[in-house]
Design a protein around this motif. Structure first.
Motif, mmCIF file in Angstrom:
data_model
loop_
_atom_site.group_PDB
_atom_site.id
_atom_site.type_symbol
_atom_site.label_atom_id
_atom_site.label_comp_id
_atom_site.label_asym_id
_atom_site.label_seq_id
_atom_site.Cartn_x
_atom_site.Cartn_y
_atom_site.Cartn_z
ATOM 1 N N LEU A 55 0.845 -1.193 0.000
ATOM 2 C CA LEU A 55 0.000 0.000 0.000
ATOM 3 C C LEU A 55 0.882 1.245 0.000
ATOM 4 C CD1 LEU A 55 -2.641 -1.167 2.642
ATOM 5 C CD2 LEU A 55 -2.799 -1.295 0.158
ATOM 6 N N GLY A 56 1.556 1.498 -1.098
ATOM 7 C CA GLY A 56 2.404 2.675 -1.229
ATOM 8 C C GLY A 56 1.647 3.831 -1.847
ATOM 9 N N ILE A 57 1.713 4.994 -1.214
ATOM 10 C CA ILE A 57 0.935 6.144 -1.674
ATOM 11 C C ILE A 57 1.614 6.882 -2.819
ATOM 12 C CG2 ILE A 57 1.967 7.801 -0.075
ATOM 13 C CD1 ILE A 57 -0.754 9.080 0.266
ATOM 14 N N LEU A 58 2.900 6.660 -3.045
ATOM 15 C CA LEU A 58 3.636 7.447 -4.027
ATOM 16 C C LEU A 58 3.058 7.348 -5.441
ATOM 17 C CD1 LEU A 58 7.325 6.925 -2.829
ATOM 18 C CD2 LEU A 58 5.800 8.865 -2.430
ATOM 19 N N PRO A 59 2.698 6.178 -5.944
ATOM 20 C CA PRO A 59 2.090 6.138 -7.288
ATOM 21 C C PRO A 59 0.784 6.913 -7.378
ATOM 22 C CG PRO A 59 2.769 3.942 -6.597
ATOM 23 C CD PRO A 59 2.875 4.815 -5.400
ATOM 24 N N LEU A 60 0.002 6.908 -6.294
ATOM 25 C CA LEU A 60 -1.267 7.627 -6.306
ATOM 26 C C LEU A 60 -1.039 9.137 -6.269
ATOM 27 C CD1 LEU A 60 -3.281 5.436 -3.768
ATOM 28 C CD2 LEU A 60 -2.927 5.103 -6.216
ATOM 29 N N LEU A 61 -0.070 9.583 -5.460
ATOM 30 C CA LEU A 61 0.247 11.016 -5.438
ATOM 31 C C LEU A 61 0.767 11.490 -6.791
ATOM 32 C CD1 LEU A 61 1.949 11.508 -1.944
ATOM 33 C CD2 LEU A 61 -0.307 12.288 -2.667
ATOM 34 N N TRP A 62 1.596 10.663 -7.418
ATOM 35 C CA TRP A 62 2.120 11.055 -8.725
ATOM 36 C C TRP A 62 0.988 11.183 -9.743
ATOM 37 C CZ3 TRP A 62 5.577 13.467 -11.236
ATOM 38 C CH2 TRP A 62 5.739 13.274 -12.610
ATOM 39 N N GLY A 63 0.084 10.222 -9.756
ATOM 40 C CA GLY A 63 -1.047 10.297 -10.676
ATOM 41 C C GLY A 63 -1.918 11.517 -10.407
ATOM 42 N N THR A 64 -2.127 11.839 -9.110
ATOM 43 C CA THR A 64 -2.922 13.017 -8.752
ATOM 44 C C THR A 64 -2.274 14.292 -9.266
ATOM 45 O OG1 THR A 64 -3.738 11.901 -6.764
ATOM 46 C CG2 THR A 64 -3.913 14.299 -6.824
ATOM 47 N N ALA A 67 -2.149 2.160 -10.930
ATOM 48 C CA ALA A 67 -1.288 2.950 -10.056
ATOM 49 C C ALA A 67 0.155 2.722 -10.488
ATOM 50 C CB ALA A 67 -1.491 2.544 -8.602
ATOM 51 N N ARG A 68 0.734 3.709 -11.139
ATOM 52 C CA ARG A 68 2.106 3.561 -11.641
ATOM 53 C C ARG A 68 2.821 4.903 -11.615
ATOM 54 N NH1 ARG A 68 -0.563 2.501 -16.825
ATOM 55 N NH2 ARG A 68 0.210 0.375 -16.693
ATOM 56 N N LEU A 69 4.150 4.820 -11.616
ATOM 57 C CA LEU A 69 5.013 5.987 -11.715
ATOM 58 C C LEU A 69 5.574 6.041 -13.128
ATOM 59 C CD1 LEU A 69 6.909 5.677 -8.313
ATOM 60 C CD2 LEU A 69 5.373 7.520 -8.946
ATOM 61 N N SER A 70 5.097 6.997 -13.895
ATOM 62 C CA SER A 70 5.515 7.095 -15.293
ATOM 63 C C SER A 70 5.400 8.542 -15.746
ATOM 64 C CB SER A 70 4.640 6.205 -16.173
ATOM 65 O OG SER A 70 4.947 6.399 -17.542
ATOM 66 N N LEU A 71 6.274 8.920 -16.677
ATOM 67 C CA LEU A 71 6.226 10.261 -17.258
ATOM 68 C C LEU A 71 5.415 10.307 -18.541
ATOM 69 C CD1 LEU A 71 9.937 11.380 -16.738
ATOM 70 C CD2 LEU A 71 7.922 12.205 -15.504
ATOM 71 N N ASN A 72 4.956 9.156 -19.001
ATOM 72 C CA ASN A 72 4.216 9.092 -20.249
ATOM 73 C C ASN A 72 2.772 9.543 -20.018
ATOM 74 O OD1 ASN A 72 3.134 8.561 -22.734
ATOM 75 N ND2 ASN A 72 3.593 6.369 -22.729
ATOM 76 N N PRO A 73 2.355 10.695 -20.573
ATOM 77 C CA PRO A 73 0.985 11.162 -20.352
ATOM 78 C C PRO A 73 -0.062 10.379 -21.122
ATOM 79 C CG PRO A 73 2.093 12.617 -21.869
ATOM 80 C CD PRO A 73 3.114 11.619 -21.424
ATOM 81 N N GLU A 120 -0.361 7.060 -20.877
ATOM 82 C CA GLU A 120 -0.609 5.827 -20.152
ATOM 83 C C GLU A 120 -1.719 6.033 -19.129
ATOM 84 O OE1 GLU A 120 3.664 3.457 -20.165
ATOM 85 O OE2 GLU A 120 3.019 4.532 -18.388
ATOM 86 N N ALA A 121 -2.373 4.939 -18.780
ATOM 87 C CA ALA A 121 -3.424 4.990 -17.766
ATOM 88 C C ALA A 121 -2.815 5.144 -16.381
ATOM 89 C CB ALA A 121 -4.274 3.729 -17.829
ATOM 90 N N MET A 122 -3.393 5.995 -15.564
ATOM 91 C CA MET A 122 -2.972 6.188 -14.174
ATOM 92 C C MET A 122 -4.208 6.399 -13.318
ATOM 93 S SD MET A 122 0.451 8.558 -14.314
ATOM 94 C CE MET A 122 1.755 8.247 -15.518
ATOM 95 N N THR A 123 -3.995 6.545 -12.029
ATOM 96 C CA THR A 123 -5.108 6.795 -11.114
ATOM 97 C C THR A 123 -4.676 7.796 -10.059
ATOM 98 O OG1 THR A 123 -6.818 5.737 -9.769
ATOM 99 C CG2 THR A 123 -4.567 4.950 -9.493
ATOM 100 N N THR A 124 -5.609 8.223 -9.244
ATOM 101 C CA THR A 124 -5.350 9.256 -8.246
ATOM 102 C C THR A 124 -5.742 8.782 -6.855
ATOM 103 O OG1 THR A 124 -7.536 10.246 -8.523
ATOM 104 C CG2 THR A 124 -5.767 11.063 -9.956
ATOM 105 N N VAL A 125 -5.451 9.614 -5.872
ATOM 106 C CA VAL A 125 -5.776 9.291 -4.487
ATOM 107 C C VAL A 125 -7.285 9.163 -4.303
ATOM 108 C CG1 VAL A 125 -5.696 10.154 -2.118
ATOM 109 C CG2 VAL A 125 -3.689 10.376 -3.590
#
Length: 490
Positions: A254-263, A425-431, A433-438
């Motif tokens: 349960l790491g929050i960093l991918p969610l913060l990055w997506g947000t 939930a991922r850490l990526s610079l590619n806009p 790609e699919a991501m999610t938020t908090v």
């Protein structure tokens, strides 16, 4: 008695108090209104307020205090052996409350006799099956200690509700007698009523503060409960979000960093779209547009703010995503693999935020004194130079406030992200790609048939606490910037 009908009874007694208080005051003056210290209505309101305020105050205090008392008594019935590793007494109590509410539901539906719900020897397997068949949330098989605690919880709650109803009605009747007895021609009813109204206004003004305090404490307590079950170091350092609802204390990342990055990433894209478009629209409407154009364009622009976010989400899913896919997908540049991506949600969210930026910025620009514009024109500046060097700097604090509002709105958005950005939930610079938020993960962790007595459910409160701190930090920073620039123009 249900709370709704209890309130109706109190209001009915208040109406009776108003009539009796008013008529008794007039009778004491021999029907001559000139002998009264106050208008007759004040005597009626004095009696009515003495019925409403004590009774409803007792009702509110009782409703707040009873759960704490009942929980403290029932929690002592739970043996230590019932609290498994990775759980806590508070989480087991949550299971007890769900079981008690489930027993109430199946008893009301006639699926089980009410006497059977009070029987300590009832088969726990049968009760578990009945609750599951009735659609009640049951995380696992109900044990005998949990069932016994739930039965005692129901008895205490029912007894407390009965005593509460009697006490509230008694307070209302006592207030009625008190108010009617005071209704005499020389009683200063106006002074009393105005003081009570003043106190009510102060209480109403305090609701926002008290609500904020309640929200903060709720987040703090549940976040603390989460960190008792899950290491805080892992929560803030892991680069993976992989919850596992395999049971209490299940192996989850349960790491929050991918969610913060997506947000941050989606909000940044949204602000890149909303701020320039909204600001330029505000400049045009306030400085260039004719009254006719402004009278038509501004209401049409503000209509965007009234569209439900679920509609924007559908627009992202059905329109923006496919459009981007035709340009950046496999048939185009090949950068985008699906319609759900950061760009999809960011562009759609930016469109939603345009009225927030434009409307507020337009009002702020219009509030800049005309004398500042006239002074600039008198020095030989053109209209565009006046806007760039005089109007916008003077309106900068308000514009920063508008951008802050848009940023807070973007950070707290949920439906557009769920439908437009996906759930990865991922850490990526590619806009693309699919991501999610908090916010999206808060919803997903608290919906569905999930184990609410687990870190995987309590993590939603930790996410909410971090989101609250983030928004608070943004507000403090914006306040500092606004004050810094405001001093130059005051």
């Amino acid at each position: 008695m249900p709370v709704f009908w209890l309130v109706i009874v109190v209001l009915a007694l208040a109406a009776v108090g108003y009539i009796l208080g008013r008529s008794r005051a007039l009778n004491s003056a021999g029907g001559d209104i000139r002998r009264l210290h106050s208008l007759p209505s004040y005597y009626g309101w004095n009696a009515a307020l003495k019925v409403i305020i004590p009774a409803l105050l007792l009702l509110v205090v009782w409703l707040l205090a009873q759960p704490f008392y009942v929980n403290s008594v029932v929690s002592k019935m739970i043996p230590q052996a019932e609290i498994s590793e990775g759980s806590s007494r508070g989480l087991v109590m949550a299971e007890v409350r769900r079981t008690a509410n489930g027993l109430d539901s199946i008893a009301a539906a006639g699926l089980i006799d009410d006497d059977a719900t009070r029987n300590l020897r009832v088969d726990t397997t049968d009760v578990t099956k009945l609750l599951k068949d009735a659609g009640q949330v049951v995380t696992s098989g109900i044990t005998q200690p949990v069932l016994a605690a739930a039965q005692h919880y129901r008895i205490m709650k029912a007894s407390g509700d009965l005593i509460m109803s009697i006490a509230v009605v008694a307070f209302a009747l006592a207030g009625l007698l008190w108010g009617v007895r005071e209704s005499h021609f020389d009683f200063r009813a106006r002074n009393v009523v105005e003081q009570v109204v003043k106190a009510l206004l102060i209480a109403a003004a305090s609701i926002a503060v008290l609500t904020t305090v309640g929200i903060v404490f709720s987040l703090i307590f549940n976040t603390w409960e989460f960190f008792r079950l899950y290491p805080a170091a892992d929560f803030y350092t892991l680069f993976e979000w992989a919850p596992s609802f395999s049971g209490r204390g299940g192996a989850s990342s349960l790491g929050i960093l991918p969610l913060l990055w997506g947000t941050f990433y989606i909000s940044l894209v949204a602000l890149i779209v909303a701020v320039p478009v909204g600001l330029f629209a505000a400049i045009y409407l306030s400085e260039y547009a004719s009254p006719t154009v402004r009278g038509f364009a501004k209401p049409m622009l503000e209509l965007l703010a009234g569209i439900p976010t679920i509609v924007y989400g559908l627009f992202a899913l059905l329109t923006v995503g496919p459009m981007l896919l035709t340009v950046f997908g496999d048939d185009g540049l090949g950068w985008m693999q699906g319609g759900r991506a950061v760009m999809t949600a960011g562009i759609t969210m930016g469109i939603m935020l345009i009225p927030f930026v434009s409307s507020l910025s337009d009002d702020i620009i219009n509030s800049v004194p005309q004398s500042m514009r006239d002074g600039s024109y008198g020095l030989g500046a053109t209209k565009s130079e006046t806007i760039k060097q005089v109007v916008l700097p003077a309106a900068l604090p308000g514009i920063i406030g508008a951008v802050l509002l848009a940023a807070s709105r973007a950070i707290g958005e949920t439906m557009i992200v769920v439908l437009g950005a996906g759930a990865a939930a991922r850490l990526s610079l590619n806009p693309f790609e699919a991501m999610t938020t908090v916010t999206a993960k808060i919803v997903s962790q608290l919906t569905g048939d999930s184990d609410f007595a687990s870190p995987e459910a309590l993590v939603a409160f930790a996410l909410g606490m971090n989101l609250f701190i983030l928004t608070l930090a943004l507000n403090v920073l914006a306040l500092y910037i606004v004050r810094k620039y405001r001093e130059q123009y005051e």
